[in-house]
Motif scaffolding. Structure first.
Motif, PDB file in Angstrom:
ATOM      1  N   MET A 208       0.835  -1.206   0.000  1.00 26.06           N
ATOM      2  CA  MET A 208       0.000   0.000   0.000  1.00 26.06           C
ATOM      3  C   MET A 208       0.872   1.260   0.000  1.00 26.06           C
ATOM      4  O   MET A 208       0.550   2.249  -0.643  1.00 26.06           O
ATOM      5  CB  MET A 208      -0.922  -0.010   1.227  1.00 26.06           C
ATOM      6  CG  MET A 208      -1.925   1.130   1.255  1.00 26.06           C
ATOM      7  SD  MET A 208      -3.128   0.994  -0.090  1.00 26.06           S
ATOM      8  CE  MET A 208      -4.218   2.358   0.277  1.00 26.06           C
ATOM      9  N   LEU A 209       1.991   1.202   0.721  1.00 21.16           N
ATOM     10  CA  LEU A 209       2.881   2.356   0.811  1.00 21.16           C
ATOM     11  C   LEU A 209       3.437   2.720  -0.563  1.00 21.16           C
ATOM     12  O   LEU A 209       3.528   3.910  -0.907  1.00 21.16           O
ATOM     13  CB  LEU A 209       4.031   2.058   1.778  1.00 21.16           C
ATOM     14  CG  LEU A 209       5.072   3.191   1.944  1.00 21.16           C
ATOM     15  CD1 LEU A 209       4.401   4.444   2.484  1.00 21.16           C
ATOM     16  CD2 LEU A 209       6.204   2.727   2.862  1.00 21.16           C
ATOM     17  N   TRP A 210       3.802   1.690  -1.373  1.00 23.72           N
ATOM     18  CA  TRP A 210       4.330   1.939  -2.700  1.00 23.72           C
ATOM     19  C   TRP A 210       3.276   2.629  -3.581  1.00 23.72           C
ATOM     20  O   TRP A 210       3.580   3.588  -4.303  1.00 23.72           O
ATOM     21  CB  TRP A 210       4.780   0.627  -3.318  1.00 23.72           C
ATOM     22  CG  TRP A 210       5.214   0.690  -4.757  1.00 23.72           C
ATOM     23  CD1 TRP A 210       4.779  -0.112  -5.760  1.00 23.72           C
ATOM     24  CD2 TRP A 210       6.180   1.565  -5.340  1.00 23.72           C
ATOM     25  NE1 TRP A 210       5.397   0.220  -6.946  1.00 23.72           N
ATOM     26  CE2 TRP A 210       6.264   1.244  -6.714  1.00 23.72           C
ATOM     27  CE3 TRP A 210       6.981   2.589  -4.843  1.00 23.72           C
ATOM     28  CZ2 TRP A 210       7.107   1.905  -7.587  1.00 23.72           C
ATOM     29  CZ3 TRP A 210       7.822   3.260  -5.718  1.00 23.72           C
ATOM     30  CH2 TRP A 210       7.884   2.916  -7.067  1.00 23.72           C
ATOM     31  N   PHE A 211       2.030   2.175  -3.506  1.00 16.28           N
ATOM     32  CA  PHE A 211       0.947   2.773  -4.285  1.00 16.28           C
ATOM     33  C   PHE A 211       0.716   4.223  -3.876  1.00 16.28           C
ATOM     34  O   PHE A 211       0.626   5.119  -4.730  1.00 16.28           O
ATOM     35  CB  PHE A 211      -0.340   1.962  -4.112  1.00 16.28           C
ATOM     36  CG  PHE A 211      -1.566   2.640  -4.667  1.00 16.28           C
ATOM     37  CD1 PHE A 211      -1.791   2.671  -6.038  1.00 16.28           C
ATOM     38  CD2 PHE A 211      -2.476   3.260  -3.819  1.00 16.28           C
ATOM     39  CE1 PHE A 211      -2.917   3.310  -6.558  1.00 16.28           C
ATOM     40  CE2 PHE A 211      -3.591   3.899  -4.326  1.00 16.28           C
ATOM     41  CZ  PHE A 211      -3.817   3.923  -5.699  1.00 16.28           C
ATOM     42  N   LEU A 212       0.626   4.486  -2.576  1.00 18.14           N
ATOM     43  CA  LEU A 212       0.394   5.849  -2.088  1.00 18.14           C
ATOM     44  C   LEU A 212       1.555   6.770  -2.439  1.00 18.14           C
ATOM     45  O   LEU A 212       1.357   7.955  -2.740  1.00 18.14           O
ATOM     46  CB  LEU A 212       0.171   5.833  -0.572  1.00 18.14           C
ATOM     47  CG  LEU A 212      -1.112   5.128  -0.092  1.00 18.14           C
ATOM     48  CD1 LEU A 212      -1.156   5.110   1.431  1.00 18.14           C
ATOM     49  CD2 LEU A 212      -2.353   5.815  -0.653  1.00 18.14           C
ATOM     50  N   THR A 213       2.766   6.223  -2.415  1.00 26.74           N
ATOM     51  CA  THR A 213       3.935   7.028  -2.800  1.00 26.74           C
ATOM     52  C   THR A 213       3.847   7.436  -4.262  1.00 26.74           C
ATOM     53  O   THR A 213       4.169   8.583  -4.627  1.00 26.74           O
ATOM     54  CB  THR A 213       5.230   6.233  -2.554  1.00 26.74           C
ATOM     55  OG1 THR A 213       5.328   5.895  -1.168  1.00 26.74           O
ATOM     56  CG2 THR A 213       6.456   7.053  -2.952  1.00 26.74           C
ATOM     57  N   CYS A 214       3.417   6.522  -5.098  1.00 29.83           N
ATOM     58  CA  CYS A 214       3.270   6.826  -6.525  1.00 29.83           C
ATOM     59  C   CYS A 214       2.214   7.900  -6.756  1.00 29.83           C
ATOM     60  O   CYS A 214       2.407   8.822  -7.561  1.00 29.83           O
ATOM     61  CB  CYS A 214       2.899   5.556  -7.291  1.00 29.83           C
ATOM     62  SG  CYS A 214       4.234   4.348  -7.430  1.00 29.83           S
ATOM     63  N   VAL A 215       1.079   7.793  -6.066  1.00 29.79           N
ATOM     64  CA  VAL A 215       0.017   8.797  -6.196  1.00 29.79           C
ATOM     65  C   VAL A 215       0.519  10.163  -5.725  1.00 29.79           C
ATOM     66  O   VAL A 215       0.294  11.185  -6.377  1.00 29.79           O
ATOM     67  CB  VAL A 215      -1.232   8.377  -5.401  1.00 29.79           C
ATOM     68  CG1 VAL A 215      -2.258   9.510  -5.370  1.00 29.79           C
ATOM     69  CG2 VAL A 215      -1.853   7.116  -5.988  1.00 29.79           C
ATOM     70  N   ALA A 216       1.223  10.170  -4.579  1.00 24.30           N
ATOM     71  CA  ALA A 216       1.763  11.426  -4.052  1.00 24.30           C
ATOM     72  C   ALA A 216       2.764  12.043  -5.021  1.00 24.30           C
ATOM     73  O   ALA A 216       2.818  13.272  -5.191  1.00 24.30           O
ATOM     74  CB  ALA A 216       2.424  11.175  -2.692  1.00 24.30           C
ATOM     75  N   ALA A 217       3.559  11.205  -5.676  1.00 17.92           N
ATOM     76  CA  ALA A 217       4.538  11.704  -6.649  1.00 17.92           C
ATOM     77  C   ALA A 217       3.848  12.374  -7.826  1.00 17.92           C
ATOM     78  O   ALA A 217       4.297  13.424  -8.314  1.00 17.92           O
ATOM     79  CB  ALA A 217       5.427  10.562  -7.133  1.00 17.92           C
ATOM     80  N   LEU A 218       2.746  11.792  -8.291  1.00 20.43           N
ATOM     81  CA  LEU A 218       1.999  12.389  -9.392  1.00 20.43           C
ATOM     82  C   LEU A 218       1.421  13.749  -8.993  1.00 20.43           C
ATOM     83  O   LEU A 218       1.521  14.726  -9.752  1.00 20.43           O
ATOM     84  CB  LEU A 218       0.866  11.469  -9.841  1.00 20.43           C
ATOM     85  CG  LEU A 218       1.241  10.270 -10.713  1.00 20.43           C
ATOM     86  CD1 LEU A 218      -0.001   9.481 -11.076  1.00 20.43           C
ATOM     87  CD2 LEU A 218       1.958  10.714 -11.972  1.00 20.43           C
ATOM     88  N   ILE A 219       0.836  13.815  -7.819  1.00 18.03           N
ATOM     89  CA  ILE A 219       0.256  15.081  -7.349  1.00 18.03           C
ATOM     90  C   ILE A 219       1.349  16.121  -7.163  1.00 18.03           C
ATOM     91  O   ILE A 219       1.203  17.289  -7.553  1.00 18.03           O
ATOM     92  CB  ILE A 219      -0.528  14.863  -6.049  1.00 18.03           C
ATOM     93  CG1 ILE A 219      -1.719  13.932  -6.313  1.00 18.03           C
ATOM     94  CG2 ILE A 219      -1.007  16.198  -5.470  1.00 18.03           C
ATOM     95  CD1 ILE A 219      -2.477  13.523  -5.060  1.00 18.03           C
ATOM     96  N   GLY A 220       2.462  15.707  -6.575  1.00 14.47           N
ATOM     97  CA  GLY A 220       3.591  16.618  -6.409  1.00 14.47           C
ATOM     98  C   GLY A 220       4.131  17.094  -7.748  1.00 14.47           C
ATOM     99  O   GLY A 220       4.514  18.258  -7.905  1.00 14.47           O
TER     100      GLY A 220
END
Length: 496
Positions: free
Chosen positions: A1-13
């Protein structure tokens, strides 16, 4: 789950950081009148609110690509998610921003006209043919895919029985209406409802995976797995992954769609939200479906079996009903179905407008709109009889080649204005290498050459193209009109 959330956060950033950087390089002018005002015709050039323009743009570009592509790309493991993030921020969203904003600066022109202006008439003629072919392939793919999915849904979940051909005719009938009527009458009114289904599908499914006791987001995959090719079918990661995951990372189809909203956007300051932001939104959708594919079936072998037994549509169907039950599954499944439909209608609409520009035929008259659209629908109907798998393979290559042309066009524009062109030249170089390597190496679509030779030739060809674009564009400036009477025109000198 952490990897998925990190990817989403990277896109938003990426939207806030790199998107702002791209916007500054382009140089918006909030006082410049947009084509929605200067060329308003009540049909295609119609001022619309920023929120609605963003939603329409997102639904226009997000067909089955950000769902089917990531599902098939998931067979490579977490590397697929890494490409979605990097590709979306540095290539796809940049591509979409320039395709939209260059249309705004060129009176709402379609991609072939823009390409011709900055790369020459030869490129214009090439793009006219290629864009029409791509849009027809998109239209066919986005008829066949939703027709098959709706047929499966009705036959499995109700006592009714419908045929695939019936659903094809129903969807075609909607496409005819949406292609001909003013953009704010059907597309502008139905898309908010479709958007609600899209949000439910995206948020509902990934939440169900996260809260379920039976599934774990990303399963047993490790972050280190993103650097390896885990495909159980021994498929090469290079260059296939970058063709397979198209719309979720970078897609030339978007270049044909952005001008539609460039004709409706009220101010240049909205461009980053509408064009760059919509691609980030599509990237998040792609991440969700990649994560679901990597989670729902437990392992890559089971995912491969599911795809082989019924294609990526089977993965969508199984996961939707498996995670959300019958009622929630129907809503989520419909949320997926509306994506190709909302891209298919605008694909035919874009085709009509590109042909109208080529023949210099105004489109305010319904009779003339019908004259441009009718041949497209006849050809599209014929192509629906071709095997879907064949159409999809050609679509993938045509799609990425169109993206390459748009990125080189943006580089030529930046070079002419003495701006930092590497933000488009680097992804253009990479994707050119991908497309050339793929077509040289592919045994089904191309020449079947060895991978080492194909890659070498792909890189060499990209170097030559880069040199040509820089040499032919650098210092070739443009003169400007910036009067109070007309602030939407980027130039009066035709240097192409």
């Amino acid at each position: 789950m952490l990897w998925f959330l990190t990817c989403v956060a990277a896109l938003i950033g990426g939207y806030f950081v790199y998107g702002t950087f791209i916007e500054k390089i382009f140089g918006i002018n909030e006082k410049r009148k947009t084509p929605a005002h200067t060329k308003a015709d009540g049909v295609d050039f119609v001022p619309m609110s920023t929120r609605k323009v963003y939603l329409v743009q997102l639904l226009n570009i997000a067909g089955v690509g950000p769902i089917f592509g990531p599902i098939m790309g998931a067979l490579y493991g977490p590397a697929a998610m890494l490409w979605i993030v990097i590709g979306c921020i540095f290539a796809g969203a940049v591509h979409d921003y320039f395709s939209g904003m260059l249309s705004v600066r060129n009176d709402g022109a379609s991609v072939p006209s823009i390409t011709g202006r900055y790369l020459g008439n030869g490129a214009k003629h090439f793009m006219n043919v290629f864009a029409i072919v791509l849009l027809l392939l998109v239209g066919v793919v986005f008829v066949s895919a939703p027709a098959g999915m709706i047929t499966t849904l009705i036959n499995d979940q109700t006592s009714m029985t419908v045929s695939m051909s019936t659903m094809v005719m129903v969807i075609f009938a909607y496409y005819v209406i949406a292609t001909l009527v003013p953009v704010d009458k059907v597309i502008g009114r139905l898309y908010p409802f479709f958007g609600a289904l899209l949000i439910f599908m995206s948020v509902g499914l990934i939440t169900a995976v996260a809260l379920s006791d039976n599934y774990t987001v990303m399963g047993d995959f490790k972050i280190s797995d993103m650097f390896f090719n885990l495909n159980p079918n021994d498929m090469p990661l290079w260059p296939a992954l970058f063709i397979t995951i198209a719309c979720g990372a970078i897609s030339g189809f978007h270049a044909t769609q952005s001008p539609l909203m460039a004709r409706c956007m009220e101010n240049e300051k909205n461009g980053r939200f509408v064009f760059y932001g919509a691609m980030i939104g599509e990237g998040i959708i792609a991440l969700i479906w990649c994560a679901i594919a990597l989670s729902f079936f437990g392992n890559l072998d089971s995912l491969s079996d599911a795809i082989q037994s019924g294609g990526p549509g089977n993965v969508v169907y199984s996961s939707s009903f498996g995670l959300l039950g019958v009622f929630g599954g129907v809503l989520a499944f419909l949320g997926v179905v509306i994506l190709p439909i909302t891209s298919g209608d605008t694909a035919f609409r874009s085709s009509r407008l590109i042909l109208a520009e080529y023949f210099n035929m105004e489109q305010k008259s319904l009779k003339k709109r019908l004259l441009m659209a009718l041949p497209l629908f006849v050809i599209g109907a014929i192509l629906t009889q071709v095997d879907f798998g064949i159409i999809w393979r050609y679509f993938g290559f045509a799609n990425q080649t169109t993206a390459v042309m748009m990125l080189w066009t943006a580089s030529a524009y930046l070079l002419r204005h003495n701006k930092l062109h590497w933000v488009t030249t680097v992804p253009a170089f990479f994707m050119t290498s991908v497309c050339v390597t793929f077509i040289l190496n592919s045994e089904t679509l191309g020449f079947g050459m060895p991978m080492s030779i194909s890659t070498t030739l792909g890189v060499v060809f990209s170097i030559l193209v880069t040199s040509y674009v820089i040499k032919s564009s650098k210092g070739k400036g443009e003169s400007f009109i910036d009067s109070e009477a007309n602030k939407n025109t980027d130039s009066i000198t035709e240097n192409a």
